[in-house]
Design a protein around this motif. Structure first.
Motif, short mmCIF file in Angstrom:
data_model
loop_
_atom_site.label_atom_id
_atom_site.label_comp_id
_atom_site.label_asym_id
_atom_site.label_seq_id
_atom_site.Cartn_x
_atom_site.Cartn_y
_atom_site.Cartn_z
N LEU A 286 96.12 46.51 -29.93
CA LEU A 286 96.68 47.76 -30.48
C LEU A 286 96.94 48.80 -29.38
N LEU A 287 97.36 48.34 -28.24
CA LEU A 287 97.87 49.21 -27.19
C LEU A 287 99.36 48.93 -27.00
N ILE B 140 89.49 46.52 -29.59
CA ILE B 140 90.54 46.99 -30.48
C ILE B 140 90.63 48.50 -30.33
N ASN B 141 91.78 49.00 -29.93
CA ASN B 141 91.97 50.42 -29.72
C ASN B 141 91.95 51.19 -31.04
N GLN C 49 97.11 56.00 -28.09
CA GLN C 49 97.23 54.89 -27.16
C GLN C 49 98.03 53.72 -27.72
N VAL C 50 98.40 53.80 -29.00
CA VAL C 50 99.27 52.76 -29.56
C VAL C 50 100.69 52.89 -29.04
N TYR C 51 101.03 54.04 -28.42
CA TYR C 51 102.41 54.31 -28.03
C TYR C 51 102.71 53.93 -26.58
N GLY D 298 87.35 54.07 -29.71
CA GLY D 298 88.31 55.16 -29.79
C GLY D 298 87.73 56.39 -30.45
N GLY D 299 88.47 57.47 -30.38
CA GLY D 299 87.97 58.74 -30.88
C GLY D 299 88.73 59.30 -32.06
#
Length: 328
Positions: free
Chosen positions: A74-75, A44-45, A50-52, A111-112
């Motif tokens: 969620l990408l 899961i991002n 990165q969702v865009y 993710g960060g």
């Protein structure tokens, strides 16, 4: 000996969750893919950019090969002019976690974006503050007239804790934080610590990746050069041609803003690249304010050392063997 693929226990839905966190450029994606392959996981991002869609090169999005190795969530779910915040992330992430656990797979949050990670890990109750279009237009006008720092200093005076976690150039997020503060609710710690459910970290393992700061900066610089060679400028030109405003919203991220200034004739290409590297260094430093090296909840590993995936796999193996909590 290498650790083979591990299967979660059956007989119910496991509530175990794995988090992979750390600063930009440290290697979170590669480790997450490797561990998801070993332990029957799905990723899961937790990167807010990165969702865009259409923002692939500049966000170091997982490659098509990596996405083919394990399922990703969620990408590429929004266009670059659409809003996505912590409340939307929590809703989407919880839904993905339930689906993954329903398949008896291990959710791997990678993710960060610290706000997203901790909101999920700690079970934040996000302030339900509706958008105020008039207030937003006013602050956007102030930022355009006086510069982003003018609005950012307002947030520093109002909520210095929240301000310290934000990029002063990200006007959209700064204005949202002012909007929330104006409502009387806290945006710094999940509404004063109240929670919307069981914190996932109670049944989770959080692995953090870090490395020597100067070595990380060199890795970031090399990655920026690689992005340029892989078509980042063409990606930015395509976004501009599509009518998206470079430097605003998600397109205020390092690389998109600077190359937008290059396309506008405000910077040379060399200046834009150097500023992108510098701003990405700044991003890494801000991420360390979310993921602190002395936080005992995070199992830190040296991303620059040998045997990284084996070390991480041992941690995950011990974590799963401890006996996953099961909801019958």
């Amino acid at each position: 000996m290498p650790i083979g693929r591990q299967e979660p226990e059956r007989g119910g839905v496991t509530t175990r969750v794995l988090f992979i966190v750390g600063p930009t450029g440290v290697g979170k994606t590669r480790l997450a893919v490797g561990l998801a392959q070993r332990f029957n996981g799905e990723i899961i991002n937790a990167d807010s950019r990165q969702v865009y869609r259409q923002m692939d090169v500049g966000t170091a999005k997982p490659s098509s090969e990596e996405r083919g190795q394990v399922p990703h969530h969620l990408l590429d779910i929004l266009d670059p002019d659409q809003n996505f915040d912590v409340a939307a992330f929590l809703s989407s992430a919880h839904r993905s976690i339930q689906e993954i656990q329903g398949r008896d797979h291990l959710p791997v949050i990678a993710g960060g974006t610290g706000q997203y990670v901790w909101a999920l890990a700690e079970g934040w109750q996000v302030p339900q503050v509706p958008p105020d279009p008039v207030f937003r237009r006013l602050k956007q006008q102030e930022a355009e007239q006086h510069g982003p720092l003018f609005v950012y200093r307002q947030l520093q005076n109002a909520d210095p804790e929240r301000a310290a976690l934000l990029d002063p150039r990200n006007v959209r997020r700064v204005v949202r934080a002012l909007e929330v503060h104006r409502s009387g609710q806290s945006s710094s710690s999940g509404s004063s610590g109240r929670r919307q459910g069981t914190p996932l970290l109670e049944n989770g393992l959080m692995i953090g990746l870090t490395m020597d700061r100067q070595a990380l900066y060199r890795r970031i610089d090399d990655r920026v050069d690689h992005m340029l060679a892989s078509g980042l400028l063409e990606e930015v030109k395509g976004l501009a041609a599509g009518g998206y405003r470079l430097g605003q919203g998600p397109l205020s991220s390092p690389g998109y803003r600077e190359l937008g200034e290059y396309l506008a004739g405000e910077l040379s290409l060399e200046e834009a690249v150097q500023r992108t590297k510098y701003q990405t260094h700044r991003l890494a430093r801000r991420q360390y304010t979310w993921f602190k090296l002395n936080d005992p909840r995070i199992h830190w590993l040296d991303a620059g050392g040998p045997g990284l995936e084996s070390q991480a796999a041992l941690l995950v193996q011990d974590f799963l063997r401890a006996g996953p909590a099961v909801v019958q």
